[in-house]
Design a protein around this motif. Structure first.
Motif, PDB file in Angstrom:
ATOM      1  N   GLN A  48       0.970  -0.901   0.338  1.00  0.00           N
ATOM      2  CA  GLN A  48      -0.294   0.114  -0.019  1.00  0.00           C
ATOM      3  C   GLN A  48       0.916   1.596  -0.016  1.00  0.00           C
ATOM      4  O   GLN A  48       0.392   2.326  -0.236  1.00  0.00           O
ATOM      5  CB  GLN A  48      -0.754   0.112   1.259  1.00  0.00           C
ATOM      6  CG  GLN A  48      -1.915  -0.878   0.792  1.00  0.00           C
ATOM      7  CD  GLN A  48      -1.303  -2.271   1.601  1.00  0.00           C
ATOM      8  OE1 GLN A  48      -0.820  -2.850   1.886  1.00  0.00           O
ATOM      9  NE2 GLN A  48      -2.982  -2.886   2.011  1.00  0.00           N
ATOM     10  N   LEU A  52      -1.017   3.152  -2.915  1.00  0.00           N
ATOM     11  CA  LEU A  52      -1.866   4.247  -3.029  1.00  0.00           C
ATOM     12  C   LEU A  52      -1.922   5.540  -2.873  1.00  0.00           C
ATOM     13  O   LEU A  52      -0.129   5.985  -2.104  1.00  0.00           O
ATOM     14  CB  LEU A  52      -2.383   3.781  -1.551  1.00  0.00           C
ATOM     15  CG  LEU A  52      -3.521   1.745  -1.252  1.00  0.00           C
ATOM     16  CD1 LEU A  52      -3.733   1.870   0.063  1.00  0.00           C
ATOM     17  CD2 LEU A  52      -4.628   1.766  -2.097  1.00  0.00           C
ATOM     18  N   ILE A  57      -3.409   6.261   2.435  1.00  0.00           N
ATOM     19  CA  ILE A  57      -2.623   5.599   4.012  1.00  0.00           C
ATOM     20  C   ILE A  57      -3.125   6.690   4.411  1.00  0.00           C
ATOM     21  O   ILE A  57      -3.298   6.428   4.999  1.00  0.00           O
ATOM     22  CB  ILE A  57      -1.216   6.043   3.205  1.00  0.00           C
ATOM     23  CG1 ILE A  57      -1.010   5.234   2.066  1.00  0.00           C
ATOM     24  CG2 ILE A  57      -0.219   5.490   4.182  1.00  0.00           C
ATOM     25  CD1 ILE A  57       0.334   5.319   1.366  1.00  0.00           C
TER      26      ILE A  57
END
Length: 203
Positions: A48, A52, A57
């Motif tokens: 992530q 992202l 986040i």
């Protein structure tokens, strides 16, 4: 000098992570600084982090985790762990108040958004403050001040941080829902233990 700069920077970084929610600027540093990423291996490999956008986040992962670890489920204050009644001492009787004053360290409660000066992030910030003073004394070749500041760092670790922070950080590590706060807890714990060993040998 390189060693004291590194120690000061680590205390400052950990203080910022432990003290309050992250913002976009500090997140950019945590995402992209190779030196920082060395201290956070699970965070570095977290998919992530790479895929992202920062807003997601922060809002979906990191800031909710911070709230759980620092406000809802765990208590990051020294007096909670050291007082028999587990009450946080918010007044002048707090055990760190006098030592902060002796070294001209002021806690801005409005900026820090803490209820007491013995918050783990503030105590790490105070160690950074002492490291910066040591760095200045070193640059001025004031060996007496350098030694006294090392002694004070050693005292503060043993009288304050090491008496309670390991318990908080171990709980934080196992309660963390994100790799960043897992790594931060592990790194902070290992760092204060190793820093204490180093200072013990020097003072």
């Amino acid at each position: 000098m390189d060693e004291i700069i590194a120690r000061s920077n680590i205390y400052a970084l950990l203080s910022r992570i432990l003290l309050q929610e992250l913002d976009n600027d500090i997140l950019e540093t945590l995402k992209n600084d190779p030196t920082v990423l060395e201290f956070f291996p699970h965070w570095e490999s977290w998919e992530q982090r790479k895929n992202l956008p920062n807003k997601e986040i922060l809002e979906e992962y990191l800031n909710p985790d911070f709230t759980n670890l620092s406000i809802l489920h765990l208590v990051p204050y020294e007096t909670f762990y050291t007082r028999s009644d587990q009450m946080i001492e918010t007044g002048g009787a707090n055990p760190v108040t006098d030592i902060y004053s002796a070294y001209d360290f002021l806690v801005d409660y409005e900026v820090a958004r803490v209820v007491s000066s013995d918050h783990i992030g503030i105590e790490f910030e105070f160690m950074h403050h002492l490291c910066e003073a040591q760095k200045k004394a070193l640059s001025e070749n004031d060996t007496e001040a350098v030694l006294e500041l090392k002694k004070e760092q050693h005292r503060f670790l043993n009288i304050h941080l090491l008496r309670w922070a390991p318990m908080y950080l171990i709980n934080m590590k196992y309660e963390a829902r994100t790799p960043l706060y897992y790594d931060a807890a592990e790194t902070a714990l290992e760092f204060i233990l190793s820093d204490n060993e180093t200072l013990s040998a020097e003072v």
